[in-house]
Design an enzyme around this catalytic site. Sequence first.
Site, PDB file in Angstrom:
ATOM      1  N   SER A 147       0.850  -1.193   0.000  1.00 30.60           N
ATOM      2  CA  SER A 147       0.000   0.000   0.000  1.00 30.60           C
ATOM      3  C   SER A 147       0.887   1.245   0.000  1.00 30.60           C
ATOM      4  CB  SER A 147      -0.905   0.003   1.233  1.00 30.60           C
ATOM      5  OG  SER A 147      -1.694   1.163   1.220  1.00 30.60           O
ATOM      6  N   HIS A 188      -0.283  -1.015  -4.700  1.00 30.81           N
ATOM      7  CA  HIS A 188      -1.640  -0.624  -4.285  1.00 30.81           C
ATOM      8  C   HIS A 188      -1.707   0.882  -4.086  1.00 30.81           C
ATOM      9  CE1 HIS A 188      -5.592  -1.569  -2.529  1.00 30.81           C
ATOM     10  NE2 HIS A 188      -5.341  -0.621  -1.667  1.00 30.81           N
ATOM     11  N   ASP A 234      -4.089   3.922  -3.097  1.00 31.10           N
ATOM     12  CA  ASP A 234      -5.360   4.318  -2.481  1.00 31.10           C
ATOM     13  C   ASP A 234      -5.746   5.724  -2.922  1.00 31.10           C
ATOM     14  OD1 ASP A 234      -4.241   2.488   0.250  1.00 31.10           O
ATOM     15  OD2 ASP A 234      -6.084   2.056  -0.833  1.00 31.10           O
ATOM     16  N   MET A 285      -8.683   8.570  -2.413  1.00 25.71           N
ATOM     17  CA  MET A 285      -9.793   8.901  -1.518  1.00 25.71           C
ATOM     18  C   MET A 285     -10.306  10.308  -1.839  1.00 25.71           C
ATOM     19  SD  MET A 285      -8.236   7.433   2.045  1.00 25.71           S
ATOM     20  CE  MET A 285      -7.404   5.842   2.092  1.00 25.71           C
ATOM     21  N   HIS A 334      -7.157   1.547  -5.973  1.00 24.67           N
ATOM     22  CA  HIS A 334      -8.310   1.332  -5.080  1.00 24.67           C
ATOM     23  C   HIS A 334      -9.080   2.644  -4.968  1.00 24.67           C
ATOM     24  CE1 HIS A 334      -9.662   0.249  -0.678  1.00 24.67           C
ATOM     25  NE2 HIS A 334     -10.674   0.293  -1.523  1.00 24.67           N
ATOM     26  N   MET A 367     -11.638   4.752  -3.518  1.00 22.86           N
ATOM     27  CA  MET A 367     -12.559   4.979  -2.408  1.00 22.86           C
ATOM     28  C   MET A 367     -13.204   6.350  -2.645  1.00 22.86           C
ATOM     29  SD  MET A 367     -10.207   3.460   0.641  1.00 22.86           S
ATOM     30  CE  MET A 367      -8.709   3.624  -0.348  1.00 22.86           C
ATOM     31  N   MET A 408     -12.375  -5.575   2.239  1.00 21.47           N
ATOM     32  CA  MET A 408     -11.801  -4.621   3.201  1.00 21.47           C
ATOM     33  C   MET A 408     -11.777  -5.295   4.563  1.00 21.47           C
ATOM     34  SD  MET A 408     -10.777  -1.950   1.707  1.00 21.47           S
ATOM     35  CE  MET A 408     -10.287  -1.115   3.205  1.00 21.47           C
ATOM     36  N   ASP A 430      -7.341  -6.136   2.340  1.00 24.01           N
ATOM     37  CA  ASP A 430      -6.773  -4.793   2.432  1.00 24.01           C
ATOM     38  C   ASP A 430      -7.077  -4.191   3.799  1.00 24.01           C
ATOM     39  OD1 ASP A 430      -7.300  -1.689   0.550  1.00 24.01           O
ATOM     40  OD2 ASP A 430      -5.827  -2.274   2.059  1.00 24.01           O
TER      41      ASP A 430
HETATM   42  C1  DX5 Z   1      -7.242   1.895   3.892  1.00 26.98           C
HETATM   43  C2  DX5 Z   1      -6.465   1.502   2.643  1.00 26.98           C
HETATM   44  C3  DX5 Z   1      -5.372   0.502   2.931  1.00 26.98           C
HETATM   45  C4  DX5 Z   1      -4.364   0.987   3.974  1.00 26.98           C
HETATM   46  C5  DX5 Z   1      -3.575  -0.187   4.505  1.00 26.98           C
HETATM   47  O1  DX5 Z   1      -8.454   2.487   3.500  1.00 26.98           O
HETATM   48  O2  DX5 Z   1      -7.328   0.938   1.689  1.00 26.98           O
HETATM   49  O3  DX5 Z   1      -4.703   0.172   1.724  1.00 26.98           O
HETATM   50  O4  DX5 Z   1      -3.485   1.910   3.416  1.00 26.98           O
HETATM   51  O5  DX5 Z   1      -2.834   0.262   5.600  1.00 26.98           O
HETATM   52  P1  DX5 Z   1      -2.562  -0.754   6.827  1.00 26.98           P
HETATM   53  O6  DX5 Z   1      -1.865  -1.938   6.221  1.00 26.98           O
HETATM   54  O7  DX5 Z   1      -1.694   0.036   7.776  1.00 26.98           O
HETATM   55  O8  DX5 Z   1      -3.896  -1.115   7.388  1.00 26.98           O
HETATM   56 ZN    ZN Z   2      -6.577   0.190  -0.207  1.00 30.73          ZN
END
Ligand code: DX5
Ligand code: ZN
Length: 220
Positions: free
Chosen positions: A8, A33, A35, A37, A66, A68, A137, A176
Amino acid sequence: MEKKISPSIMCADFFDLEKTVREFERLKIEYLHIDIMDGHFVSNYTLGTDFVRTLKSKTDIPLDIHLMVEKPENVLDWFTFGKGDYVSVHVESTCHLQKVLAAIRERGAKPMVAINPATPIFMIENVLDDIDAVLVMTVNPGFAGQKLVRSTLKKTEDLRKYLDEKGYENVEIEVDGNVSFENAVLMSKAGANIFVAGTSSVFSKDGILSDNIGKLRELI
Ligand code: DX5
Ligand code: ZN
């Protein structure tokens, strides 16, 4: 099913990012990965369109984007992705789920549907033909460093059975959130095969990156 690691990147040291990505190339990491948001679907902002475009131009490691975001169908064209990349959208984020998954495939990438901890498996029943993977998730989305929602372990096991019984053995399962060294063993046993590794394993401060990856590979 082959076990794969998808670190991530929001958990990486941004001051050291190029070195980290070259290390991932050397260690044959399967995905990065990313993220994304929007501050609405989750109460946070992280990486953005320019980040994805730059990363795409600097490495051949496939991306695992990903989303979100609310209404992901409206933002797909903002991002640079293509063959070999995964793009995941949340079942909870759109009323046009099949349409957006089909649009991801039309753009050459592999569609993945993401489900939050409280979202039941049957919510993806009518898009099984439109996906290459399900993102379970294992924490509530939005932040790194959270703790595993334990019920998602049984959910992962139920999902693997559900997919296999319906003839979707090739649909992968990505987990994840708090994919720690300890949790990864349980997640792997439950049937996950893509591991989004963040602060509690690959980027753990207790070890160096290459050792952390080697340790995770052994455990899954
Ligand atoms: C959270 C993300 C994850 C997060 C994982 O919404 O989708 O990818 O970054 O971080 P850890 O491994 O610290 O939970
Ligand atoms: Zn993620």
